[in-house]
Motif scaffolding. Structure first.
Motif, PDB file in Angstrom:
ATOM      1  N   ALA A 134       6.027 -29.479  20.382  1.00 24.05           N
ATOM      2  CA  ALA A 134       6.679 -28.395  21.391  1.00 24.05           C
ATOM      3  C   ALA A 134       8.028 -27.725  20.681  1.00 24.05           C
ATOM      4  N   GLU A 135       8.804 -28.683  20.029  1.00 26.10           N
ATOM      5  CA  GLU A 135       9.890 -28.020  19.419  1.00 26.10           C
ATOM      6  C   GLU A 135       9.345 -27.505  18.093  1.00 26.10           C
ATOM      7  N   ARG A 136       8.368 -27.716  17.320  1.00 24.45           N
ATOM      8  CA  ARG A 136       7.881 -26.818  16.267  1.00 24.45           C
ATOM      9  C   ARG A 136       7.350 -25.572  16.836  1.00 24.45           C
ATOM     10  N   SER A 137       6.757 -25.506  17.918  1.00 21.32           N
ATOM     11  CA  SER A 137       5.951 -24.390  18.664  1.00 21.32           C
ATOM     12  C   SER A 137       7.295 -23.413  18.936  1.00 21.32           C
ATOM     13  N   ALA A 138       8.010 -24.159  19.553  1.00 26.75           N
ATOM     14  CA  ALA A 138       9.186 -23.145  20.165  1.00 26.75           C
ATOM     15  C   ALA A 138       9.949 -22.484  18.920  1.00 26.75           C
ATOM     16  N   GLU A 139       9.996 -23.195  17.813  1.00 29.26           N
ATOM     17  CA  GLU A 139      10.817 -22.695  16.489  1.00 29.26           C
ATOM     18  C   GLU A 139      10.024 -21.656  16.035  1.00 29.26           C
ATOM     19  N   GLU A 140       8.667 -21.668  15.952  1.00 29.49           N
ATOM     20  CA  GLU A 140       7.794 -20.694  15.359  1.00 29.49           C
ATOM     21  C   GLU A 140       8.039 -19.370  16.230  1.00 29.49           C
ATOM     22  N   ARG A 141       7.885 -19.556  17.519  1.00 26.90           N
ATOM     23  CA  ARG A 141       7.974 -18.690  18.499  1.00 26.90           C
ATOM     24  C   ARG A 141       9.480 -17.855  18.545  1.00 26.90           C
ATOM     25  N   LEU A 142      10.463 -18.299  18.447  1.00 25.68           N
ATOM     26  CA  LEU A 142      11.904 -18.122  18.059  1.00 25.68           C
ATOM     27  C   LEU A 142      11.944 -17.341  17.238  1.00 25.68           C
ATOM     28  N   ALA A 143      11.345 -17.696  15.820  1.00 25.87           N
ATOM     29  CA  ALA A 143      11.568 -17.018  14.449  1.00 25.87           C
ATOM     30  C   ALA A 143      10.789 -15.439  14.749  1.00 25.87           C
ATOM     31  N   LYS A 144       9.549 -15.455  15.393  1.00 27.98           N
ATOM     32  CA  LYS A 144       8.794 -14.180  15.488  1.00 27.98           C
ATOM     33  C   LYS A 144       9.896 -13.266  16.558  1.00 27.98           C
ATOM     34  N   ASP A 145      10.152 -13.863  17.299  1.00 26.24           N
ATOM     35  CA  ASP A 145      11.135 -12.938  18.332  1.00 26.24           C
ATOM     36  C   ASP A 145      12.295 -12.505  17.793  1.00 26.24           C
ATOM     37  N   LEU A 146      13.062 -13.412  16.902  1.00 31.12           N
ATOM     38  CA  LEU A 146      13.966 -12.788  15.928  1.00 31.12           C
ATOM     39  C   LEU A 146      13.887 -11.932  15.144  1.00 31.12           C
ATOM     40  N   ALA A 147      12.620 -12.107  14.504  1.00 35.51           N
ATOM     41  CA  ALA A 147      12.397 -11.136  13.465  1.00 35.51           C
ATOM     42  C   ALA A 147      11.945  -9.598  14.070  1.00 35.51           C
ATOM     43  N   ASP A 148      11.488  -9.749  15.249  1.00 31.48           N
ATOM     44  CA  ASP A 148      11.112  -8.428  16.126  1.00 31.48           C
ATOM     45  C   ASP A 148      12.573  -7.749  16.184  1.00 31.48           C
ATOM     46  N   ARG A 149      13.535  -8.623  16.852  1.00 30.13           N
ATOM     47  CA  ARG A 149      14.954  -7.853  17.187  1.00 30.13           C
ATOM     48  C   ARG A 149      15.473  -7.384  16.060  1.00 30.13           C
ATOM     49  N   ILE A 150      15.687  -8.300  14.768  1.00 29.87           N
ATOM     50  CA  ILE A 150      16.033  -7.668  13.628  1.00 29.87           C
ATOM     51  C   ILE A 150      15.437  -6.538  13.164  1.00 29.87           C
ATOM     52  N   THR A 151      14.141  -6.455  13.169  1.00 32.52           N
ATOM     53  CA  THR A 151      13.509  -5.342  12.715  1.00 32.52           C
ATOM     54  C   THR A 151      13.711  -4.005  13.536  1.00 32.52           C
ATOM     55  N   ALA A 152      13.876  -4.298  14.813  1.00 33.66           N
ATOM     56  CA  ALA A 152      14.241  -2.924  15.607  1.00 33.66           C
ATOM     57  C   ALA A 152      15.510  -2.407  15.125  1.00 33.66           C
ATOM     58  N   ARG A 153      16.660  -3.339  15.025  1.00 32.46           N
ATOM     59  CA  ARG A 153      17.806  -3.049  14.841  1.00 32.46           C
ATOM     60  C   ARG A 153      17.837  -2.268  13.389  1.00 32.46           C
ATOM     61  N   VAL A 154      17.435  -2.846  12.363  1.00 33.15           N
ATOM     62  CA  VAL A 154      17.231  -2.336  11.046  1.00 33.15           C
ATOM     63  C   VAL A 154      16.645  -1.049  11.000  1.00 33.15           C
ATOM     64  N   ALA A 155      15.344  -0.709  11.965  1.00 29.37           N
ATOM     65  CA  ALA A 155      14.905   0.488  11.718  1.00 29.37           C
ATOM     66  C   ALA A 155      15.636   1.411  12.397  1.00 29.37           C
ATOM     67  N   LEU A 156      16.657   1.239  13.432  1.00 32.01           N
ATOM     68  CA  LEU A 156      17.296   2.135  14.068  1.00 32.01           C
ATOM     69  C   LEU A 156      18.527   2.560  12.958  1.00 32.01           C
ATOM     70  N   ALA A 157      19.057   1.574  12.340  1.00 34.80           N
ATOM     71  CA  ALA A 157      19.903   1.783  11.339  1.00 34.80           C
ATOM     72  C   ALA A 157      19.332   2.829  10.400  1.00 34.80           C
ATOM     73  N   LEU A 158      18.132   2.558   9.913  1.00 40.26           N
ATOM     74  CA  LEU A 158      17.578   3.276   8.767  1.00 40.26           C
ATOM     75  C   LEU A 158      17.246   4.554   9.219  1.00 40.26           C
ATOM     76  N   ARG A 159      17.005   4.840  10.619  1.00 41.75           N
ATOM     77  CA  ARG A 159      16.377   6.041  11.119  1.00 41.75           C
ATOM     78  C   ARG A 159      17.725   6.966  11.162  1.00 41.75           C
ATOM     79  N   ARG A 160      18.864   6.374  11.333  1.00 42.75           N
ATOM     80  CA  ARG A 160      20.115   7.162  11.512  1.00 42.75           C
ATOM     81  C   ARG A 160      20.463   7.598  10.272  1.00 42.75           C
ATOM     82  N   LEU A 161      20.202   7.062   9.028  1.00 42.04           N
ATOM     83  CA  LEU A 161      20.610   7.409   7.862  1.00 42.04           C
ATOM     84  C   LEU A 161      19.781   8.458   7.373  1.00 42.04           C
ATOM     85  N   ARG A 162      18.438   8.649   7.880  1.00 41.05           N
ATOM     86  CA  ARG A 162      17.560   9.709   7.240  1.00 41.05           C
ATOM     87  C   ARG A 162      17.738  11.054   7.743  1.00 41.05           C
TER      88      ARG A 162
END
Length: 162
Positions: A134-162
């Motif tokens: 259960a801990e491993r499964s939660a860790e994998e889900r959290l990693a994907k969720d965090l990657a989604d959040r980071i991707t959205a923030r980076v995409a917004l920052a890059l969009r402002r630069l263009r």
């Protein structure tokens, strides 16, 4: 009257300046910008999971010469929440937090400096194997969720630069 309003509603949306973030799909400006971001190794097992998830999302349009670097530092915490009368833990919370900076490699300037995090609850049962799974499964889900959040923030920052 209602039909006329329904026909005019899309025109009002275009006038407000809203546009799709990922317009153009894999060949759009945001996808091309994400493909220009290098992601160095991140420490730990969670770091490996987050980096793999970020690489998968950033390379959707294919790899190109890196113009930016995404530096990520993780803080992972597992804490017991519910304590039973026999001093055993009944529930745990796994928290994964990230501090990340998007750095322009041309001049070393920081384009984005942000933090984000996510957490998950885990039931502690009598089977140690089940708890570890259960801990491993939660860790994998959290990693994907965090990657989604980071991707959205980076995409917004890059969009402002263009």
């Amino acid at each position: 009257m209602k039909a006329a309003l329904a026909l005019l509603a899309p025109l009002a949306l275009t006038a407000c300046g809203l546009s799709p973030m990922y317009a153009g799909g894999g060949s759009g400006a945001v996808a091309a910008g994400l493909a220009e971001v290098a992601i160095p190794a991140i420490e730990g097992r969670s770091g490996w999971l987050v980096r793999n998830a970020l690489t998968e999302r950033f390379r959707a349009a294919g790899a190109s010469a890196p113009r930016y670097r995404l530096d990520v530092r993780l803080d992972e915490r597992l804490e017991g929440l519910g304590v039973l009368s026999d001093d055993t833990t009944a529930r745990e919370r796994l928290t994964l937090r990230a501090r990340y900076q998007l750095v322009d490699t041309a001049d070393g300037s920081i384009v984005l400096d942000a933090t984000d995090g996510t957490d998950a609850g885990i039931d502690v049962v009598s089977s140690e194997y089940a708890v570890i799974a259960a801990e491993r499964s939660a860790e994998e889900r959290l990693a994907k969720d965090l990657a989604d959040r980071i991707t959205a923030r980076v995409a917004l920052a890059l969009r402002r630069l263009r």
